[in-house]
Enzyme design. Structure first.
Site, PDB file in Angstrom:
ATOM      1  CE  LYS A 110      -4.444  -2.062   1.628  1.00  0.00           C
ATOM      2  NZ  LYS A 110      -4.903  -2.538   2.770  1.00  0.00           N
ATOM      3  CE  LYS A 190      -5.666  -9.799  -5.577  1.00  0.00           C
ATOM      4  NZ  LYS A 190      -5.794  -8.988  -4.822  1.00  0.00           N
ATOM      5  CE  LYS A 193     -11.388  -1.806  -2.973  1.00  0.00           C
ATOM      6  NZ  LYS A 193     -11.006  -3.169  -2.321  1.00  0.00           N
TER       7      LYS A 193
HETATM    8  P1  ADP Z   1      -9.065  -5.903  -3.889  1.00  0.00           P
HETATM    9  O1  ADP Z   1      -8.062  -6.674  -4.617  1.00  0.00           O
HETATM   10  O2  ADP Z   1     -10.160  -5.709  -5.227  1.00  0.00           O
HETATM   11  O3  ADP Z   1      -9.000  -4.711  -3.576  1.00  0.00           O
HETATM   12  P2  ADP Z   1      -9.610  -6.841  -1.540  1.00  0.00           P
HETATM   13  O4  ADP Z   1      -8.170  -7.080  -1.075  1.00  0.00           O
HETATM   14  O5  ADP Z   1     -10.444  -6.195  -0.605  1.00  0.00           O
HETATM   15  O6  ADP Z   1      -9.950  -6.880  -3.034  1.00  0.00           O
HETATM   16  O7  ADP Z   1      -9.985  -8.490  -1.166  1.00  0.00           O
HETATM   17  C1  ADP Z   1     -11.048  -8.930  -0.513  1.00  0.00           C
HETATM   18  C2  ADP Z   1     -10.941 -10.474  -0.216  1.00  0.00           C
HETATM   19  O8  ADP Z   1     -11.216 -11.132  -1.501  1.00  0.00           O
HETATM   20  C3  ADP Z   1      -9.653 -10.987   0.185  1.00  0.00           C
HETATM   21  O9  ADP Z   1     -10.025 -12.225   0.982  1.00  0.00           O
HETATM   22  C4  ADP Z   1      -8.825 -11.406  -1.007  1.00  0.00           C
HETATM   23  O10 ADP Z   1      -8.095 -12.272  -0.995  1.00  0.00           O
HETATM   24  C5  ADP Z   1     -10.246 -11.889  -1.990  1.00  0.00           C
HETATM   25  N1  ADP Z   1      -9.717 -11.607  -3.436  1.00  0.00           N
HETATM   26  C6  ADP Z   1      -9.543 -10.263  -3.875  1.00  0.00           C
HETATM   27  N2  ADP Z   1      -9.356 -10.403  -5.243  1.00  0.00           N
HETATM   28  C7  ADP Z   1      -9.142 -11.591  -5.609  1.00  0.00           C
HETATM   29  C8  ADP Z   1      -8.563 -12.426  -6.688  1.00  0.00           C
HETATM   30  N3  ADP Z   1      -8.483 -11.640  -7.852  1.00  0.00           N
HETATM   31  N4  ADP Z   1      -8.452 -13.645  -6.398  1.00  0.00           N
HETATM   32  C9  ADP Z   1      -8.706 -14.212  -5.402  1.00  0.00           C
HETATM   33  N5  ADP Z   1      -9.110 -13.733  -4.292  1.00  0.00           N
HETATM   34  C10 ADP Z   1      -9.300 -12.559  -4.403  1.00  0.00           C
END
Ligand code: ADP
Ligand code: TRP
Length: 320
Positions: A110, A190, A193
């Site tokens: 971050k 991956k 958002k």
């Molecule tokens: P983002 O990457 O969109 O900000 P978050 O970090 O808020 O998403 O992730 C929330 C949850 O969803 C976590 O447990 C994360 O491991 C899972 N997650 C998010 N994106 C993926 C992905 N592309 N593949 C697998 N799990 C994901």
């Protein structure tokens, strides 16, 4: 067995969140006592817009219920309804070595993305440890990016138990489903958002179709065989499909005479089949806010009772 996970209300949830974090716990809800919460205090490390936080928090709760979290089996609640969490987080923070937090990838990532370093962002794994330990969780299903935080939780719990000479906290285990460890986004990175490559859980089907149609594929002519494992469309299709459907699509790719357009259409159809009923349930829930409020109130009462019990043991152990 207690199973727990939290999800941050920091934007609209997408397929990556569903397959990586939501579906694994929804599938587990029959196997143990399940706790799912909306991690508002974690989202506050990056979201500073009251209206947006309120809206996203309710969205997360609705999304979980719509996708099949059963409030009769699982306890769904808002993190903000359990204030005991913060006292517990402090008791944990006084035994948490700085170095442990300094090593956390999520914090470093971050910072690298230009998010201003606040004390909250740095201390976030301690709050996450409090979340997990407050409910004496055994199993924590999370995406691969969160595994380190569960390991940090174990370190903090062990340290606390050892310093104060009592088994106040149970050791939680992270559960990472390797099959869905990283869901690819529209561009092959991956799905996240932060990368603007997502398909939203409850986006309009028309928009979903347009996004699927735009997924880049190679230029192999229609009649030639194609490599399913090198194709993003197939990677997404596999998430929805059962084994027989996956085998059939694989066969189609390898045989030739099957174009990427066909595969995209099949992906859209299987998405509609899976999410259609979720969409209906979500509309129904959104029309009955009192039902959702009652579910969250019951969840909060149960979660709070569990957290109070743990906090009382921790207070006693430290001499309060
Ligand atoms: P983002 O990457 O969109 O900000 P978050 O970090 O808020 O998403 O992730 C929330 C949850 O969803 C976590 O447990 C994360 O491991 C899972 N997650 C998010 N994106 C993926 C992905 N592309 N593949 C697998 N799990 C994901
Ligand atoms: N940090 C998690 C995420 O960003 C959300 C979260 C907060 C969590 N507390 C938790 C997940 C406790 C599992 C257990 O996705």
């Amino acid at each position: 067995m207690r199973i727990l996970t939290g999800i941050q209300p920091s934007g609209k949830l997408h397929w990556g969140n569903y397959f990586g974090a939501m579906k694994p716990i929804i599938d587990l809800q029959e196997k143990g006592e399940t706790f799912v919460f909306v991690a508002q205090y974690h989202a506050l490390t990056t979201v500073h817009d009251a209206a947006a936080l309120r809206e996203s928090s309710l969205d997360v709760a609705l999304d979980f219920l719509a996708c099949g979290l059963n409030p009769e089996k699982a306890c769904l609640f808002m993190q903000s309804d359990v204030p005991e969490l913060h006292e517990l987080a402090w008791l944990l923070s006084v035994v948490t070595p700085m170095g442990l937090l300094e090593r956390c990838h999520s914090y470093k990532d971050k910072m690298a993305r230009g998010i201003a370093a606040s004390h909250g962002l740095f201390a976030y794994p301690v709050l996450m440890a409090a979340d997990i330990l407050a409910y004496q969780s055994d199993l924590v299903p999370v995406g691969r990016d969160q595994k380190q935080h569960v390991e940090v939780t174990r370190d903090i719990a062990a340290k606390f138990n050892q310093i104060f000479g009592r088994e106040v906290f149970k050791m939680p285990e992270p559960m990472i489903s390797e099959a869905v460890a990283v869901i690819p986004g529209l561009d092959g990175q991956k799905m996240s958002k932060s990368y603007h490559n997502t398909i939203g859980l409850f986006e309009e089907p028309k928009e979903v179709k347009a996004k699927i149609m735009k997924i880049a594929t190679d230029s192999t002519p229609l009649e030639e065989p194609k490599d399913p494992d090198a194709c993003r469309v197939f990677a997404l299709y596999k998430l929805f499909a059962n084994e027989a459907e996956q085998a059939e699509m694989r066969e189609n790719y390898l045989r030739g005479g099957y174009g990427y357009g066909h595969a995209k259409k099949a992906l859209f159809e299987i998405y509609k089949r899976t999410f259609g009923p979720f969409r209906e349930r979500r509309e129904d829930l959104a029309a009955h806010p009192d039902v959702v409020r009652d579910i969250l109130a019951a969840g909060a009462a149960k979660a709070r009772a569990a957290a109070r019990e743990t906090l009382a043991a921790a207070r006693d152990a430290v001499g309060l």
